[in-house]
Scaffold this motif. Structure first.
Motif, PDB file in Angstrom:
ATOM      1  N   TRP A  12      34.143  -9.057 -18.956  1.00  0.00           N
ATOM      2  CA  TRP A  12      33.134  -9.043 -19.636  1.00  0.00           C
ATOM      3  C   TRP A  12      31.969  -8.413 -18.998  1.00  0.00           C
ATOM      4  CZ3 TRP A  12      28.805 -12.302 -18.707  1.00  0.00           C
ATOM      5  CH2 TRP A  12      28.933 -13.243 -17.652  1.00  0.00           C
ATOM      6  N   ASN A  13      30.773  -7.909 -19.534  1.00  0.00           N
ATOM      7  CA  ASN A  13      29.564  -7.658 -18.646  1.00  0.00           C
ATOM      8  C   ASN A  13      28.293  -8.612 -18.720  1.00  0.00           C
ATOM      9  OD1 ASN A  13      30.531  -4.929 -18.188  1.00  0.00           O
ATOM     10  ND2 ASN A  13      30.126  -4.379 -20.329  1.00  0.00           N
ATOM     11  N   PRO A  14      28.107  -9.291 -17.457  1.00  0.00           N
ATOM     12  CA  PRO A  14      27.245 -10.163 -17.251  1.00  0.00           C
ATOM     13  C   PRO A  14      25.649  -9.693 -17.744  1.00  0.00           C
ATOM     14  CG  PRO A  14      28.041  -9.770 -15.297  1.00  0.00           C
ATOM     15  CD  PRO A  14      28.969  -9.097 -16.097  1.00  0.00           C
ATOM     16  N   PRO A  15      24.962 -10.444 -18.222  1.00  0.00           N
ATOM     17  CA  PRO A  15      23.525 -10.044 -18.598  1.00  0.00           C
ATOM     18  C   PRO A  15      23.062  -8.911 -17.089  1.00  0.00           C
ATOM     19  CG  PRO A  15      23.526 -11.953 -18.933  1.00  0.00           C
ATOM     20  CD  PRO A  15      24.718 -11.989 -18.422  1.00  0.00           C
ATOM     21  N   ALA A  16      23.153  -9.406 -15.863  1.00  0.00           N
ATOM     22  CA  ALA A  16      22.678  -8.757 -14.848  1.00  0.00           C
ATOM     23  C   ALA A  16      23.684  -7.460 -14.212  1.00  0.00           C
ATOM     24  CB  ALA A  16      22.059  -9.428 -13.666  1.00  0.00           C
ATOM     25  N   GLY A  17      24.730  -7.347 -14.882  1.00  0.00           N
ATOM     26  CA  GLY A  17      25.777  -6.541 -14.538  1.00  0.00           C
ATOM     27  C   GLY A  17      26.480  -6.919 -13.096  1.00  0.00           C
ATOM     28  N   GLY A  18      27.263  -5.988 -12.678  1.00  0.00           N
ATOM     29  CA  GLY A  18      27.941  -6.587 -11.508  1.00  0.00           C
ATOM     30  C   GLY A  18      29.276  -7.106 -11.570  1.00  0.00           C
ATOM     31  N   ASP A  19      29.763  -7.494 -10.224  1.00  0.00           N
ATOM     32  CA  ASP A  19      31.037  -8.151 -10.238  1.00  0.00           C
ATOM     33  C   ASP A  19      30.863  -9.456  -9.558  1.00  0.00           C
ATOM     34  OD1 ASP A  19      30.799  -7.123  -7.821  1.00  0.00           O
ATOM     35  OD2 ASP A  19      32.906  -6.583  -7.600  1.00  0.00           O
ATOM     36  N   GLN A  20      29.890 -10.063  -9.468  1.00  0.00           N
ATOM     37  CA  GLN A  20      29.572 -11.139  -8.369  1.00  0.00           C
ATOM     38  C   GLN A  20      30.139 -12.389  -9.233  1.00  0.00           C
ATOM     39  OE1 GLN A  20      28.079 -10.460  -5.693  1.00  0.00           O
ATOM     40  NE2 GLN A  20      27.528  -8.562  -6.323  1.00  0.00           N
ATOM     41  N   ALA A  21      30.710 -13.332  -8.346  1.00  0.00           N
ATOM     42  CA  ALA A  21      31.403 -14.539  -8.813  1.00  0.00           C
ATOM     43  C   ALA A  21      30.746 -15.843  -8.035  1.00  0.00           C
ATOM     44  CB  ALA A  21      33.089 -14.421  -8.603  1.00  0.00           C
ATOM     45  N   LEU A  22      31.302 -16.975  -7.843  1.00  0.00           N
ATOM     46  CA  LEU A  22      30.660 -18.293  -7.697  1.00  0.00           C
ATOM     47  C   LEU A  22      30.426 -18.042  -5.931  1.00  0.00           C
ATOM     48  CD1 LEU A  22      32.626 -20.868  -9.734  1.00  0.00           C
ATOM     49  CD2 LEU A  22      30.128 -20.100  -9.989  1.00  0.00           C
ATOM     50  N   GLY A  23      31.370 -17.273  -5.248  1.00  0.00           N
ATOM     51  CA  GLY A  23      31.249 -17.552  -3.871  1.00  0.00           C
ATOM     52  C   GLY A  23      31.465 -18.759  -3.098  1.00  0.00           C
ATOM     53  N   ILE A  24      32.471 -19.540  -3.779  1.00  0.00           N
ATOM     54  CA  ILE A  24      33.126 -20.772  -3.211  1.00  0.00           C
ATOM     55  C   ILE A  24      33.711 -20.657  -1.791  1.00  0.00           C
ATOM     56  CG2 ILE A  24      33.896 -23.170  -3.164  1.00  0.00           C
ATOM     57  CD1 ILE A  24      33.195 -22.966  -6.182  1.00  0.00           C
ATOM     58  N   VAL A  25      34.590 -19.574  -1.921  1.00  0.00           N
ATOM     59  CA  VAL A  25      35.283 -18.950  -0.721  1.00  0.00           C
ATOM     60  C   VAL A  25      34.538 -17.675  -0.344  1.00  0.00           C
ATOM     61  CG1 VAL A  25      37.532 -20.469  -1.343  1.00  0.00           C
ATOM     62  CG2 VAL A  25      37.117 -18.090  -2.123  1.00  0.00           C
ATOM     63  N   ASP A  26      35.012 -17.315   0.955  1.00  0.00           N
ATOM     64  CA  ASP A  26      34.321 -16.007   1.409  1.00  0.00           C
ATOM     65  C   ASP A  26      35.407 -14.904   1.353  1.00  0.00           C
ATOM     66  OD1 ASP A  26      36.169 -16.648   3.583  1.00  0.00           O
ATOM     67  OD2 ASP A  26      34.701 -16.486   5.051  1.00  0.00           O
ATOM     68  N   PHE A  27      36.377 -14.793   0.549  1.00  0.00           N
ATOM     69  CA  PHE A  27      37.290 -13.796   0.417  1.00  0.00           C
ATOM     70  C   PHE A  27      37.520 -13.426  -1.218  1.00  0.00           C
ATOM     71  CE2 PHE A  27      39.621 -17.761   0.880  1.00  0.00           C
ATOM     72  CZ  PHE A  27      40.485 -17.904  -0.401  1.00  0.00           C
ATOM     73  N   SER A  28      38.035 -12.245  -1.580  1.00  0.00           N
ATOM     74  CA  SER A  28      38.559 -12.097  -2.773  1.00  0.00           C
ATOM     75  C   SER A  28      39.834 -11.949  -2.962  1.00  0.00           C
ATOM     76  CB  SER A  28      37.596 -10.807  -3.214  1.00  0.00           C
ATOM     77  OG  SER A  28      36.214 -10.950  -3.174  1.00  0.00           O
ATOM     78  N   ILE A  29      40.401 -11.874  -4.391  1.00  0.00           N
ATOM     79  CA  ILE A  29      41.890 -12.109  -4.716  1.00  0.00           C
ATOM     80  C   ILE A  29      42.157 -10.885  -5.547  1.00  0.00           C
ATOM     81  CG2 ILE A  29      43.830 -13.629  -5.380  1.00  0.00           C
ATOM     82  CD1 ILE A  29      42.039 -15.944  -4.567  1.00  0.00           C
ATOM     83  N   PHE A  30      43.249 -10.178  -5.445  1.00  0.00           N
ATOM     84  CA  PHE A  30      43.942  -9.435  -6.285  1.00  0.00           C
ATOM     85  C   PHE A  30      45.244 -10.041  -6.583  1.00  0.00           C
ATOM     86  CE2 PHE A  30      46.722  -5.929  -7.764  1.00  0.00           C
ATOM     87  CZ  PHE A  30      45.725  -4.810  -8.138  1.00  0.00           C
ATOM     88  N   PRO A  31      45.152 -10.723  -7.872  1.00  0.00           N
ATOM     89  CA  PRO A  31      46.332 -11.546  -8.053  1.00  0.00           C
ATOM     90  C   PRO A  31      47.581 -10.493  -8.874  1.00  0.00           C
ATOM     91  CG  PRO A  31      44.993 -11.557  -9.958  1.00  0.00           C
ATOM     92  CD  PRO A  31      44.290 -10.475  -8.759  1.00  0.00           C
ATOM     93  N   HIS A  32      48.938 -11.468  -8.860  1.00  0.00           N
ATOM     94  CA  HIS A  32      49.994 -10.744  -9.624  1.00  0.00           C
ATOM     95  C   HIS A  32      50.367  -9.589  -9.080  1.00  0.00           C
ATOM     96  CE1 HIS A  32      49.025 -13.996 -12.206  1.00  0.00           C
ATOM     97  NE2 HIS A  32      47.639 -13.519 -12.435  1.00  0.00           N
ATOM     98  N   VAL A  33      50.451  -8.994  -7.829  1.00  0.00           N
ATOM     99  CA  VAL A  33      50.781  -7.883  -7.300  1.00  0.00           C
ATOM    100  C   VAL A  33      52.355  -7.666  -7.672  1.00  0.00           C
ATOM    101  CG1 VAL A  33      51.528  -6.800  -5.144  1.00  0.00           C
ATOM    102  CG2 VAL A  33      49.267  -7.898  -5.368  1.00  0.00           C
ATOM    103  N   ASP A  34      52.691  -6.553  -7.916  1.00  0.00           N
ATOM    104  CA  ASP A  34      54.148  -6.077  -8.446  1.00  0.00           C
ATOM    105  C   ASP A  34      54.665  -6.906  -9.530  1.00  0.00           C
ATOM    106  OD1 ASP A  34      54.046  -4.015  -6.651  1.00  0.00           O
ATOM    107  OD2 ASP A  34      54.789  -5.301  -5.050  1.00  0.00           O
ATOM    108  N   HIS A  35      53.747  -7.620 -10.522  1.00  0.00           N
ATOM    109  CA  HIS A  35      54.339  -8.238 -11.650  1.00  0.00           C
ATOM    110  C   HIS A  35      54.755  -7.320 -12.730  1.00  0.00           C
ATOM    111  CE1 HIS A  35      54.353 -10.828 -15.253  1.00  0.00           C
ATOM    112  NE2 HIS A  35      54.353 -11.828 -14.554  1.00  0.00           N
TER     113      HIS A  35
END
Length: 86
Positions: A12-35
């Motif tokens: 979905w497109n947040p009002p300000a745009g972008g892909d920012q999230a909560l930032g509780i951890v300092d890494f990002s995740i690409f899930p479900h590899v090779d599903h």
């Protein structure tokens, strides 16, 4: 939970745009590899995705979890995963 999710995962497109999230951890995740139901979730696509993320990023399959305790990151896996660093 992560600081960024990457444009590939913006559902979905947040009002300000972008892909920012909560930032509780300092890494990002690409899930479900090779599903089997997600043919574009390949390790090669994860590598391309990670190249656009400025923070450390993990590509993980469904047999992998990431545990964070007191700032220490631990990958728990019986599958396959990869850490991408910027």
């Amino acid at each position: 939970m992560t600081p960024r999710i990457g444009e590939d995962f913006v559902g979905w497109n947040p009002p300000a745009g972008g892909d920012q999230a909560l930032g509780i951890v300092d890494f990002s995740i690409f899930p479900h590899v090779d599903h089997e139901d997600l043919p574009t979730n390949t390790m090669a696509n994860a590598e391309r995705w990670a190249s656009g993320i400025a923070n450390p990023s993990y590509a993980i399959d469904d047999q992998t979890a990431i545990k964070v305790a007191e700032g220490a990151v631990e990958v728990v896996s019986e599958g396959h995963w990869r850490l991408f660093t910027s």
